[in-house]
Structures are given as structure tokens and as C-alpha cells.
Scaffold this motif. Structure first.
Motif, short mmCIF file in Angstrom:
data_model
loop_
_atom_site.label_atom_id
_atom_site.label_comp_id
_atom_site.label_asym_id
_atom_site.label_seq_id
_atom_site.Cartn_x
_atom_site.Cartn_y
_atom_site.Cartn_z
N VAL A 1 0.88 -1.17 0.00
CA VAL A 1 0.00 0.00 0.00
C VAL A 1 0.91 1.22 0.00
O VAL A 1 1.62 1.47 0.97
CB VAL A 1 -0.94 0.00 1.23
CG1 VAL A 1 -1.84 1.21 1.21
CG2 VAL A 1 -1.75 -1.28 1.26
N ALA A 2 0.92 1.96 -1.12
CA ALA A 2 1.83 3.08 -1.29
C ALA A 2 1.04 4.36 -1.52
O ALA A 2 -0.08 4.32 -2.02
CB ALA A 2 2.76 2.82 -2.48
N PRO A 3 1.65 5.52 -1.16
CA PRO A 3 0.99 6.80 -1.44
C PRO A 3 0.86 7.01 -2.95
O PRO A 3 1.74 6.61 -3.71
CB PRO A 3 1.90 7.84 -0.82
CG PRO A 3 2.92 7.11 -0.04
CD PRO A 3 2.90 5.69 -0.47
N GLY B 1 1.15 8.09 -6.53
CA GLY B 1 2.19 8.76 -7.31
C GLY B 1 3.56 8.75 -6.68
O GLY B 1 4.46 9.45 -7.15
N GLN B 2 3.79 7.99 -5.63
CA GLN B 2 5.08 7.97 -4.94
C GLN B 2 5.51 6.53 -4.70
O GLN B 2 4.70 5.61 -4.77
CB GLN B 2 4.99 8.69 -3.59
CG GLN B 2 4.59 10.13 -3.68
CD GLN B 2 4.43 10.72 -2.28
OE1 GLN B 2 4.95 10.20 -1.31
NE2 GLN B 2 3.69 11.81 -2.18
N GLU B 3 6.78 6.38 -4.41
CA GLU B 3 7.28 5.07 -4.01
C GLU B 3 7.08 4.90 -2.51
O GLU B 3 6.97 5.88 -1.76
CB GLU B 3 8.78 4.94 -4.35
CG GLU B 3 9.05 4.67 -5.80
CD GLU B 3 8.39 3.40 -6.30
OE1 GLU B 3 8.51 2.34 -5.65
OE2 GLU B 3 7.72 3.47 -7.35
N LEU B 4 7.06 3.67 -2.09
CA LEU B 4 6.89 3.37 -0.67
C LEU B 4 8.20 3.69 0.06
O LEU B 4 9.27 3.29 -0.39
CB LEU B 4 6.54 1.89 -0.49
CG LEU B 4 6.09 1.45 0.88
CD1 LEU B 4 4.79 2.15 1.26
CD2 LEU B 4 5.86 -0.04 0.89
N PRO B 5 8.16 4.43 1.17
CA PRO B 5 9.38 4.75 1.92
C PRO B 5 10.02 3.48 2.49
O PRO B 5 9.36 2.45 2.62
CB PRO B 5 8.91 5.66 3.05
CG PRO B 5 7.51 6.03 2.75
CD PRO B 5 6.98 5.04 1.75
#
Length: 176
Positions: free
Chosen positions: A144-146, A148-152
């Protein structure tokens, strides 16, 4: 007297079992209520044939379940969701979402009740247990990622969760 149970009977047996009961119990209770039939040789042979057929079918189904489990273990489902700065989701990822995504991407029809998961409310990597058949359980990876962003990285995810927890605890304590 031997009878074949047509339904489950408490303290006697399950449907399809051949049991030996007293003649009066069979004649006065089981047979009139339709709970059992007299165990004729032909009926017993038919039950044995059905049991053998069911065993073959279950073995085939278990083999198919292992193949599906192996296929599911290699899958990683990614959900791009709207999330806040602390990693909390605006909404959630549920078992229904996961089942629908499996159907869309992999063509697997999955009952959401077979997915043993809590509702996901934070970004991160999750492992979901999926009961394919009986004792066959597969581990499905969900990211589960934000949007338009990569997962931290894991350390940053842990720090975000700790910060969210401490702010939630502080606000709860100051309100009380």
C-alpha cells in the motif's frame, strides 16, 4: 440393526455413516422421522463408491489448490492510495479490494472471507494469509503506497507510525 444415516444425528453419527443401533430405536425413532434408512448391501456398496469418488475428487482439488497457492505466493499486489503525511490512508484497503484486484490482474476468483486480513489503514508492506482449500494456505504480499510515490523504506515507515501514535496518544491524553 444396521442403518445408514440420512442426516447428522447427535451422539450417533454423521450423514452417510453406517451405524449399528437397537432395532426398536431404528423402527420407532430413526426410520419414521427420515433420519436413517435400512442398510441394504446395495446401499452400502453405493456409499462406498461415493466415498471413493469423493476421495479422488478431494485429492485432485488439493493438487489444484497447491498449484494456485504457488502462483499466489509469487504475486505482489500494489495499491496506490491517497494518504496523509504520516502515512494514514484517506479510506482503507479491505479484503474485498484485494479479492477484486486478484480477479482483475490474475483472473483468480477469490472469496473475500478466505483472506485472513484486517482492514489496512496505513501505507506499508503487508502479508495476507489466503486459505485456498482446507489446509492449503498461501501468503499473498500487498503493498500500500501513497498515490504517485514510491513506498518509503521500512525505517521511515516505522518512524511515521511511531509519530502518528504519539500524536494520537498526546491528543487523547490532553482531551481527557
Amino acid at each position: 440393526m444396521e442403518v445408514v444415516l440420512t442426516t447428522d444425528v447427535d451422539k450417533l453419527g454423521l450423514r452417510g455413516d453406517v451405524v449399528n443401533v437397537a432395532r426398536g430405536y431404528a423402527r420407532n425413532f430413526l426410520l419414521p422421522r427420515g433420519l436413517a434408512e435400512v442398510a441394504t448391501p446395495g446401499l452400502v456398496r453405493e456409499l462406498q463408491r461415493r466415498d471413493a469418488q469423493r476421495a479422488r475428487h478431494d485429492a485432485k482439488t488439493v493438487d489444484e489448490a497447491h498449484a494456485i497457492a504457488k502462483r499466489v505466493e509469487g504475486i505482489e499486489l500494489r495499491f496506490d492510495v491517497n494518504a496523509g503525511p504520516t502515512g494514514a490512508l484517506f479510506g482503507s484497503v479491505t479484503a474485498t479490494n484485494v479479492a477484486d484486484r486478484l480477479r482483475e490482474e490474475q483472473g483468480l476468483r477469490v472469496d473475500r472471507r478466505k483472506l485472513q486480513m484486517e482492514t489496512i489503514k496505513r501505507i506499508g508492506r503487508y502479508t495476507v494469509a489466503f486459505e485456498v482449500f482446507g489446509d492449503v494456505v498461501a501468503e499473498l504480499r500487498v503493498v500500500v503506497a501513497p498515490e504517485g510515490q514510491e513506498l518509503p523504506p521500512e525505517e521511515e515507515l516505522a518512524a511515521l507510525e511511531a509519530a502518528a501514535c504519539s500524536s494520537a496518544c498526546a491528543s487523547a491524553c490532553s482531551c481527557a
